[in-house]
Design a protein around this motif. Sequence first.
Motif, mmCIF file in Angstrom:
data_model
loop_
_atom_site.group_PDB
_atom_site.id
_atom_site.type_symbol
_atom_site.label_atom_id
_atom_site.label_comp_id
_atom_site.label_asym_id
_atom_site.label_seq_id
_atom_site.Cartn_x
_atom_site.Cartn_y
_atom_site.Cartn_z
ATOM 1 N N THR A 47 0.832 -1.208 0.000
ATOM 2 C CA THR A 47 0.000 0.000 0.000
ATOM 3 C C THR A 47 0.864 1.254 0.000
ATOM 4 O O THR A 47 0.589 2.215 -0.745
ATOM 5 N N GLN A 49 3.907 1.497 -1.164
ATOM 6 C CA GLN A 49 4.557 1.597 -2.472
ATOM 7 C C GLN A 49 3.622 2.220 -3.507
ATOM 8 O O GLN A 49 4.032 3.082 -4.296
ATOM 9 N N GLN A 50 2.372 1.818 -3.503
ATOM 10 C CA GLN A 50 1.411 2.362 -4.466
ATOM 11 C C GLN A 50 1.064 3.813 -4.153
ATOM 12 O O GLN A 50 0.881 4.619 -5.065
ATOM 13 N N THR A 53 3.912 5.933 -5.392
ATOM 14 C CA THR A 53 3.871 6.019 -6.853
ATOM 15 C C THR A 53 2.834 7.042 -7.312
ATOM 16 O O THR A 53 3.103 7.886 -8.167
ATOM 17 N N SER A 54 1.636 6.972 -6.733
ATOM 18 C CA SER A 54 0.560 7.904 -7.106
ATOM 19 C C SER A 54 0.953 9.349 -6.830
ATOM 20 O O SER A 54 0.754 10.236 -7.676
ATOM 21 N N SER A 83 -4.998 -3.613 -12.631
ATOM 22 C CA SER A 83 -4.698 -3.243 -11.253
ATOM 23 C C SER A 83 -4.968 -4.400 -10.300
ATOM 24 O O SER A 83 -4.176 -4.673 -9.389
ATOM 25 N N TYR A 86 -2.311 -7.129 -10.927
ATOM 26 C CA TYR A 86 -0.991 -6.679 -10.483
ATOM 27 C C TYR A 86 -0.866 -6.773 -8.964
ATOM 28 O O TYR A 86 0.117 -7.309 -8.435
ATOM 29 N N ASN A 87 -1.841 -6.221 -8.269
ATOM 30 C CA ASN A 87 -1.767 -6.206 -6.812
ATOM 31 C C ASN A 87 -1.888 -7.607 -6.221
ATOM 32 O O ASN A 87 -1.255 -7.916 -5.208
ATOM 33 N N ASN A 193 -2.726 2.257 -12.441
ATOM 34 C CA ASN A 193 -2.571 1.062 -11.629
ATOM 35 C C ASN A 193 -2.445 1.398 -10.141
ATOM 36 O O ASN A 193 -3.124 0.816 -9.294
ATOM 37 N N SER A 194 -1.588 2.373 -9.830
ATOM 38 C CA SER A 194 -1.386 2.749 -8.424
ATOM 39 C C SER A 194 -2.625 3.429 -7.853
ATOM 40 O O SER A 194 -3.015 3.173 -6.702
ATOM 41 N N SER A 197 -5.339 0.979 -7.211
ATOM 42 C CA SER A 197 -4.950 0.006 -6.185
ATOM 43 C C SER A 197 -5.271 0.475 -4.770
ATOM 44 O O SER A 197 -5.563 -0.349 -3.885
ATOM 45 N N ASN A 242 7.922 -0.723 -11.166
ATOM 46 C CA ASN A 242 6.664 -0.561 -11.895
ATOM 47 C C ASN A 242 6.891 0.121 -13.238
ATOM 48 O O ASN A 242 6.386 -0.315 -14.279
#
Length: 323
Positions: A47, A49-50, A53-54, A83, A86-87, A193-194, A197, A242
């Motif tokens: 979580t 990491q995403q 990224t966002s 998404s 991937y997750n 994706n992020s 997620s 990613n």
Amino acid sequence: MEVQPEMEPTSSISLIAAVSYGIASMAMVFINKAVIMQYPHSMTVLTLQQLATSLLIHCGRRMGYTRARGIDLATAKKLLPISIFYNANVAFALASLKGVNIPMYIAIKRLTPLAVLIAGYLFGKGKPTTQVALSVLLTAAGCVIAALGDFSFDLFGYGLALTSVFFQTMYLVLVEKSGAEDGLSSIEIMFYNSFLSLPFLSFLIIVTGEFPNSLSLLLAKCSYLPFLVMLVLSLVMGIVLNFTMFLCTIVNSALTTTIVGVLKGVGSTTLGFVLLGGVEVHALNVSGLVVNTAGGVWYSYAKYRQKKAKPAKTLSDLEAHKK
């Protein structure tokens, strides 16, 4: 660097994308393993990491460092399966690292080409060549032999790793299709994706009971400098991985991405015996890993020869960002 959507990627761009993904992927395995050994809440790590990224891509858009488009509802609906897969892949992979040593983890993940070939056949891409089929079977046989000699065998961990192989296959196929057909750049796919997620992951960490205990433990662990450094590296490398994974898949193909994953596994397997511990050496285990690696290298060579025999494909999009 900026490349027009209808331009065909040069060999140098394709090579840089593949090599970058290989390096990032190999580093990420060891970084995640080091973090999970000290902080068992893998879903919370994913979580974070995403979220990182966002926020990075959003800030990049606002500051003009990327030309990635904003969120579009119709596109978000199309990319929702990516998404989810991937997750699911990352979540199962992180969880499997708790009970599976790195050499065996790499051996199991080398089964991804087999899954990609099966998926390709089901989607109408035809039967593989004899060399490809035999190399995939050799890889699978090596994985079985290595598992028989694994003193630290963890059935649950193996099951999690095998499940992650399935989800990795699905999202790679979908990324290749989405990037080519919808004209999306690697940063845009990564952003979607992020972003998609976060609600899913937030729900999971609450339902599974990780939160809020995981947050209090994280704050306590961050007072320990070595862990804090590894956590920051994990967040940064999550973004890098990613980006390079989506870029490699769009610039090359889903199959190329899996081939790179197989080749980087050679180095990861070797380093896995000496770094981070958790590996009991056994002749059967080592023999299986050697067979598994040989099958992976043979597979990569066979696919390289097959690709060289075909005309280069035209892509709809590479990357849309500027320095």
